[in-house]
Motif scaffolding. Structure first.
Motif, PDB file in Angstrom:
ATOM      1  N   MET A 282      19.619  35.948 -15.448  1.00  0.00           N
ATOM      2  CA  MET A 282      20.889  35.247 -15.500  1.00  0.00           C
ATOM      3  C   MET A 282      20.669  33.842 -14.931  1.00  0.00           C
ATOM      4  SD  MET A 282      23.039  37.256 -16.862  1.00  0.00           S
ATOM      5  CE  MET A 282      23.253  38.984 -17.262  1.00  0.00           C
ATOM      6  N   PRO A 283      21.479  32.851 -15.309  1.00  0.00           N
ATOM      7  CA  PRO A 283      21.256  31.482 -14.811  1.00  0.00           C
ATOM      8  C   PRO A 283      21.202  31.381 -13.290  1.00  0.00           C
ATOM      9  CG  PRO A 283      22.790  31.444 -16.639  1.00  0.00           C
ATOM     10  CD  PRO A 283      22.568  32.902 -16.310  1.00  0.00           C
ATOM     11  N   GLU A 284      22.025  32.153 -12.607  1.00  0.00           N
ATOM     12  CA  GLU A 284      22.000  32.123 -11.146  1.00  0.00           C
ATOM     13  C   GLU A 284      20.660  32.618 -10.606  1.00  0.00           C
ATOM     14  OE1 GLU A 284      25.986  32.122 -12.780  1.00  0.00           O
ATOM     15  OE2 GLU A 284      24.347  33.569 -13.024  1.00  0.00           O
ATOM     16  N   GLN A 285      20.080  33.599 -11.290  1.00  0.00           N
ATOM     17  CA  GLN A 285      18.765  34.084 -10.887  1.00  0.00           C
ATOM     18  C   GLN A 285      17.681  33.053 -11.192  1.00  0.00           C
ATOM     19  OE1 GLN A 285      18.983  37.736 -13.242  1.00  0.00           O
ATOM     20  NE2 GLN A 285      19.003  38.945 -11.349  1.00  0.00           N
ATOM     21  N   SER A 286      17.854  32.299 -12.259  1.00  0.00           N
ATOM     22  CA  SER A 286      16.891  31.243 -12.584  1.00  0.00           C
ATOM     23  C   SER A 286      16.817  30.221 -11.458  1.00  0.00           C
ATOM     24  CB  SER A 286      17.277  30.562 -13.892  1.00  0.00           C
ATOM     25  OG  SER A 286      17.276  31.472 -14.970  1.00  0.00           O
ATOM     26  N   TYR A 314      26.145  26.692 -24.747  1.00  0.00           N
ATOM     27  CA  TYR A 314      26.164  25.699 -23.676  1.00  0.00           C
ATOM     28  C   TYR A 314      26.316  26.332 -22.287  1.00  0.00           C
ATOM     29  CZ  TYR A 314      31.020  26.748 -24.768  1.00  0.00           C
ATOM     30  OH  TYR A 314      32.199  27.409 -25.043  1.00  0.00           O
ATOM     31  N   GLU A 315      26.530  27.631 -22.223  1.00  0.00           N
ATOM     32  CA  GLU A 315      26.801  28.291 -20.949  1.00  0.00           C
ATOM     33  C   GLU A 315      25.627  28.271 -19.967  1.00  0.00           C
ATOM     34  OE1 GLU A 315      29.106  32.240 -20.460  1.00  0.00           O
ATOM     35  OE2 GLU A 315      26.989  32.792 -20.238  1.00  0.00           O
ATOM     36  N   PRO A 316      24.375  28.457 -20.411  1.00  0.00           N
ATOM     37  CA  PRO A 316      23.270  28.544 -19.437  1.00  0.00           C
ATOM     38  C   PRO A 316      23.172  27.355 -18.493  1.00  0.00           C
ATOM     39  CG  PRO A 316      22.525  29.269 -21.593  1.00  0.00           C
ATOM     40  CD  PRO A 316      23.899  28.725 -21.788  1.00  0.00           C
ATOM     41  N   VAL A 317      23.235  26.146 -19.017  1.00  0.00           N
ATOM     42  CA  VAL A 317      23.067  24.987 -18.126  1.00  0.00           C
ATOM     43  C   VAL A 317      24.277  24.813 -17.216  1.00  0.00           C
ATOM     44  CG1 VAL A 317      21.404  23.771 -19.566  1.00  0.00           C
ATOM     45  CG2 VAL A 317      23.831  23.430 -19.986  1.00  0.00           C
ATOM     46  N   GLU A 318      25.470  25.131 -17.703  1.00  0.00           N
ATOM     47  CA  GLU A 318      26.662  25.004 -16.858  1.00  0.00           C
ATOM     48  C   GLU A 318      26.589  25.970 -15.689  1.00  0.00           C
ATOM     49  OE1 GLU A 318      28.906  22.816 -16.868  1.00  0.00           O
ATOM     50  OE2 GLU A 318      29.050  21.947 -18.884  1.00  0.00           O
ATOM     51  N   ALA A 320      23.862  27.326 -14.420  1.00  0.00           N
ATOM     52  CA  ALA A 320      22.755  26.940 -13.547  1.00  0.00           C
ATOM     53  C   ALA A 320      23.161  25.777 -12.641  1.00  0.00           C
ATOM     54  CB  ALA A 320      21.529  26.562 -14.379  1.00  0.00           C
ATOM     55  N   LEU A 321      23.861  24.802 -13.185  1.00  0.00           N
ATOM     56  CA  LEU A 321      24.301  23.662 -12.378  1.00  0.00           C
ATOM     57  C   LEU A 321      25.293  24.097 -11.303  1.00  0.00           C
ATOM     58  CD1 LEU A 321      24.713  20.910 -15.127  1.00  0.00           C
ATOM     59  CD2 LEU A 321      23.015  20.956 -13.289  1.00  0.00           C
ATOM     60  N   ALA A 322      26.197  25.012 -11.656  1.00  0.00           N
ATOM     61  CA  ALA A 322      27.167  25.493 -10.671  1.00  0.00           C
ATOM     62  C   ALA A 322      26.458  26.207  -9.523  1.00  0.00           C
ATOM     63  CB  ALA A 322      28.168  26.433 -11.347  1.00  0.00           C
ATOM     64  N   GLU A 323      25.451  27.017  -9.832  1.00  0.00           N
ATOM     65  CA  GLU A 323      24.698  27.713  -8.792  1.00  0.00           C
ATOM     66  C   GLU A 323      23.906  26.723  -7.946  1.00  0.00           C
ATOM     67  OE1 GLU A 323      22.792  30.505  -6.358  1.00  0.00           O
ATOM     68  OE2 GLU A 323      24.611  30.643  -7.598  1.00  0.00           O
ATOM     69  N   SER A 332      17.741  19.274 -13.209  1.00  0.00           N
ATOM     70  CA  SER A 332      17.770  18.169 -14.159  1.00  0.00           C
ATOM     71  C   SER A 332      17.931  18.726 -15.565  1.00  0.00           C
ATOM     72  CB  SER A 332      16.474  17.359 -14.053  1.00  0.00           C
ATOM     73  OG  SER A 332      16.504  16.230 -14.895  1.00  0.00           O
ATOM     74  N   VAL A 333      18.844  18.156 -16.346  1.00  0.00           N
ATOM     75  CA  VAL A 333      19.055  18.596 -17.726  1.00  0.00           C
ATOM     76  C   VAL A 333      18.936  17.381 -18.650  1.00  0.00           C
ATOM     77  CG1 VAL A 333      20.498  19.955 -19.287  1.00  0.00           C
ATOM     78  CG2 VAL A 333      20.671  20.331 -16.832  1.00  0.00           C
ATOM     79  N   PRO A 334      17.730  16.910 -18.879  1.00  0.00           N
ATOM     80  CA  PRO A 334      17.560  15.756 -19.762  1.00  0.00           C
ATOM     81  C   PRO A 334      17.869  16.130 -21.201  1.00  0.00           C
ATOM     82  CG  PRO A 334      15.438  16.717 -19.228  1.00  0.00           C
ATOM     83  CD  PRO A 334      16.451  17.434 -18.378  1.00  0.00           C
ATOM     84  N   MET A 335      18.223  15.136 -21.990  1.00  0.00           N
ATOM     85  CA  MET A 335      18.391  15.365 -23.414  1.00  0.00           C
ATOM     86  C   MET A 335      17.049  15.782 -24.007  1.00  0.00           C
ATOM     87  SD  MET A 335      19.857  12.699 -26.304  1.00  0.00           S
ATOM     88  CE  MET A 335      21.446  12.573 -25.458  1.00  0.00           C
TER      89      MET A 335
END
Length: 364
Positions: A282-286, A314-318, A320-323, A332-335
């Motif tokens: 899960m993104p939080e685990q990442s 689009y959910e994974p990066v959102e 991850a950023l919240a965590e 960092s989420v570059p294009m």
């Protein structure tokens, strides 16, 4: 009604079943503590990939999906070789999914190259790219090597591998994956296979095959016949970690203790599900894996290129950023296609949000 993408995925699975049933990799015997009874195993015996194929196909066909694919191509930054050469130092460029171009100690490396239109055993059907590659395969700089994590189709693309092999490119792979390449026609002198915790010196860069918690296989008959791995790339000035695919496990802490801190971590953040807790994070685990690795900057990978799960694209990066925001982790989420210097602070243009809003509006 199931989406066209999900129907094609089902047909792709049936096609793979019938077309590849006789392409099983010849049985080999490996001297590895992770190999037993003809198969490789995770260090955690309880971490097994489920075999509930019927239930998974049912979900793909009939479970309602929201925003699992963008309604139009996502933005990318076209990459020019001249742009790379104008920049100094170590750098990383996401080319899509888990394909990342790295420059380390003046040499270029590529992870899990997939440049074809579909992550599939055939190119007429299967998960289709959300975007083109920001640089054509033939326009890549000369590579010191390709780093392979495992043999799933979204990480190991035969056409991309054979194209690179024609240039004499070296390949570094977990046990069994290199043998597969040789069967495809790659010269054995171009292939190096490693078990977990084994390392090889490639000029000024040390490559270490580190543990992961996942599984392998390209047909219905070759499950876990090859090993899966993450990688530590240790250069003269920077240390980079590439996760490949993995569930969350204590191996990240072990890797962090042995080879951290890492200046940059490239960590799987996408294609997860509550039904697959042992093989995808899960993104939080990442983000927790990034902490365990003693990482300085994390780039979430394994997202925004293929539809491989049930969550919004689009959910994974959102998440991850919240965590990461909870304790100030540098994510960092570059294009895609945007070069990032190793050691730079987070690159956050939020390029995905306009497309996410567009996807959500499309559901109304």
């Amino acid at each position: 009604m199931p989406s066209k993408a999900l129907i094609t995925l089902l047909i792709c699975g049936v096609s793979a079943m019938t077309f590849f049933i006789y392409t099983r990799q010849p049985e080999a015997r490996w001297t590895s503590e992770h190999y037993q009874d003809g198969h490789f195993h995770n260090s955690n015996a309880a971490a097994k990939a489920g075999n509930k194929v019927g239930r998974l196909l049912y979900r793909f066909l009939f479970e309602k999906r929201i925003d699992s694919t963008p309604t139009s191509p996502i933005p990318i930054q076209p990459l020019q070789l001249a742009e790379l050469e104008s920049k100094r130092g170590d750098l990383a460029v996401r080319l899509g999914h888990s394909t990342v171009l790295l420059r380390l100690s003046g040499r270029y490396w590529l992870t899990d190259p997939v440049f074809t239109e579909r992550a599939s055993p055939v190119q007429w059907i299967g998960p289709k790219r959300f975007h083109p590659a920001p640089i054509p395969l033939e326009a890549l700089p000369e590579l010191s090597g390709v780093i392979l994590s495992h043999d799933h189709y979204d990480h190991l693309d035969k056409a991309s591998v054979l194209s690179l092999a024609q240039k004499g490119t070296a390949f570094y792979a977990p046990l069994g994956v290199g043998r597969r390449l040789i069967q495809w026609g790659v010269a054995s002198k171009q292939v190096t296979e490693l078990d977990w915790w084994q390392s090889v010196q490639a000029g000024p860069v040390t490559l270490v095959a580190t543990p992961a918690q996942h599984f392998s296989g390209r047909t219905l008959t070759d499950r876990n016949s090859t090993l899966w791995a993450s990688w530590a790339l240790l250069g003269e000035h920077s240390r980079i970690f590439f996760s490949g695919d993995s569930g969350y496990f204590n191996g990240f802490s072990q890797i962090g203790e042995r080879y951290g801190p890492f200046d940059l971590t490239l960590i799987e953040t996408g294609a997860y599900d509550q039904g697959w807790p042992n093989i995808h994070m899960m993104p939080e685990q990442s983000v927790q894996a990034h902490r365990d690795l003693k990482g300085k900057v994390m780039i979430p990978i394994h997202n925004s290129t293929f539809e491989l799960a049930f969550h919004p694209w689009y959910e994974p990066v959102e998440r991850a950023l919240a965590e990461a925001h909870r304790d100030g982790q540098n994510v960092s989420v570059p294009m895609i296609g945007e070069p990032v210097g190793v050691g730079e602070s987070a690159r956050l243009s939020y390029w995905w949000r306009p497309k996410a809003i567009e996807s959500m509006a499309h559901q109304l």
